[in-house]
Design a protein around this motif. Sequence first.
Motif, mmCIF file in Angstrom:
data_model
loop_
_atom_site.group_PDB
_atom_site.id
_atom_site.type_symbol
_atom_site.label_atom_id
_atom_site.label_comp_id
_atom_site.label_asym_id
_atom_site.label_seq_id
_atom_site.Cartn_x
_atom_site.Cartn_y
_atom_site.Cartn_z
ATOM 1 N N GLU A 84 57.889 61.109 143.545
ATOM 2 C CA GLU A 84 58.374 60.091 142.604
ATOM 3 C C GLU A 84 58.815 58.830 143.341
ATOM 4 O O GLU A 84 58.569 57.721 142.888
ATOM 5 N N GLN A 85 59.462 58.996 144.469
ATOM 6 C CA GLN A 85 59.922 57.851 145.256
ATOM 7 C C GLN A 85 58.756 57.161 145.965
ATOM 8 O O GLN A 85 58.773 55.948 146.164
ATOM 9 N N MET A 86 57.739 57.918 146.328
ATOM 10 C CA MET A 86 56.600 57.373 147.067
ATOM 11 C C MET A 86 55.598 56.634 146.187
ATOM 12 O O MET A 86 54.924 55.728 146.658
ATOM 13 N N LYS A 87 55.457 57.035 144.943
ATOM 14 C CA LYS A 87 54.416 56.474 144.057
ATOM 15 C C LYS A 87 54.345 54.954 144.075
ATOM 16 O O LYS A 87 53.259 54.404 144.249
ATOM 17 N N PRO A 88 55.455 54.247 143.911
ATOM 18 C CA PRO A 88 55.359 52.783 143.879
ATOM 19 C C PRO A 88 54.879 52.179 145.205
ATOM 20 O O PRO A 88 54.233 51.136 145.202
ATOM 21 N N TRP A 89 55.161 52.829 146.309
ATOM 22 C CA TRP A 89 54.738 52.325 147.613
ATOM 23 C C TRP A 89 53.226 52.275 147.724
ATOM 24 O O TRP A 89 52.675 51.472 148.469
ATOM 25 N N PHE A 90 52.544 53.160 146.989
ATOM 26 C CA PHE A 90 51.092 53.254 147.074
ATOM 27 C C PHE A 90 50.405 52.814 145.785
ATOM 28 O O PHE A 90 49.212 53.060 145.596
ATOM 29 N N GLY A 91 51.163 52.181 144.897
ATOM 30 C CA GLY A 91 50.582 51.659 143.661
ATOM 31 C C GLY A 91 50.059 52.733 142.738
ATOM 32 O O GLY A 91 49.077 52.528 142.032
ATOM 33 N N ARG A 92 50.718 53.870 142.723
ATOM 34 C CA ARG A 92 50.291 54.999 141.884
ATOM 35 C C ARG A 92 51.197 55.129 140.678
ATOM 36 O O ARG A 92 52.349 54.713 140.693
ATOM 37 N N PHE A 98 49.687 64.766 149.599
ATOM 38 C CA PHE A 98 50.183 64.714 148.219
ATOM 39 C C PHE A 98 50.935 66.005 147.897
ATOM 40 O O PHE A 98 52.040 65.973 147.356
ATOM 41 N N GLN A 99 50.364 67.139 148.270
ATOM 42 C CA GLN A 99 50.986 68.428 147.982
ATOM 43 C C GLN A 99 52.351 68.552 148.671
ATOM 44 O O GLN A 99 53.318 69.000 148.055
ATOM 45 N N GLU A 100 52.440 68.153 149.925
ATOM 46 C CA GLU A 100 53.723 68.204 150.637
ATOM 47 C C GLU A 100 54.758 67.312 149.963
ATOM 48 O O GLU A 100 55.924 67.700 149.827
ATOM 49 N N ALA A 101 54.333 66.123 149.557
ATOM 50 C CA ALA A 101 55.253 65.191 148.908
ATOM 51 C C ALA A 101 55.791 65.773 147.602
ATOM 52 O O ALA A 101 56.988 65.660 147.315
ATOM 53 N N VAL A 102 54.917 66.403 146.833
ATOM 54 C CA VAL A 102 55.342 67.003 145.569
ATOM 55 C C VAL A 102 56.279 68.176 145.840
ATOM 56 O O VAL A 102 57.341 68.296 145.226
ATOM 57 N N GLU A 103 55.911 69.046 146.768
ATOM 58 C CA GLU A 103 56.722 70.221 147.076
ATOM 59 C C GLU A 103 58.114 69.841 147.572
ATOM 60 O O GLU A 103 59.083 70.538 147.294
ATOM 61 N N ARG A 104 58.219 68.744 148.301
ATOM 62 C CA ARG A 104 59.512 68.299 148.840
ATOM 63 C C ARG A 104 60.275 67.403 147.865
ATOM 64 O O ARG A 104 61.364 66.941 148.169
ATOM 65 N N GLY A 105 59.681 67.129 146.702
ATOM 66 C CA GLY A 105 60.336 66.292 145.710
ATOM 67 C C GLY A 105 60.379 64.819 146.084
ATOM 68 O O GLY A 105 61.256 64.088 145.635
#
Length: 54
Positions: A17-25, A7-14
């Motif tokens: 937002e694009q990943m959230k829907p893939w995981f139902g978040r 999660f931290q890497e995803a946020v740091e790399r921006g």
Amino acid sequence: MKVIITFQEAVERGLWEQMKPWFGRDDEDEEGLWPSEEFILTEAQAQELGLLRT
């Protein structure tokens, strides 16, 4: 191939937002996520995010 990103890497790399829907978040779920929580991406998803060189 599968790619693991925290999660931290995803946020740091921006990418979160694009990943959230893939995981139902949604935005409310972010408060309950640990920085080290891992998400497994397919090869196609990782390419879409620009994490893999072609």
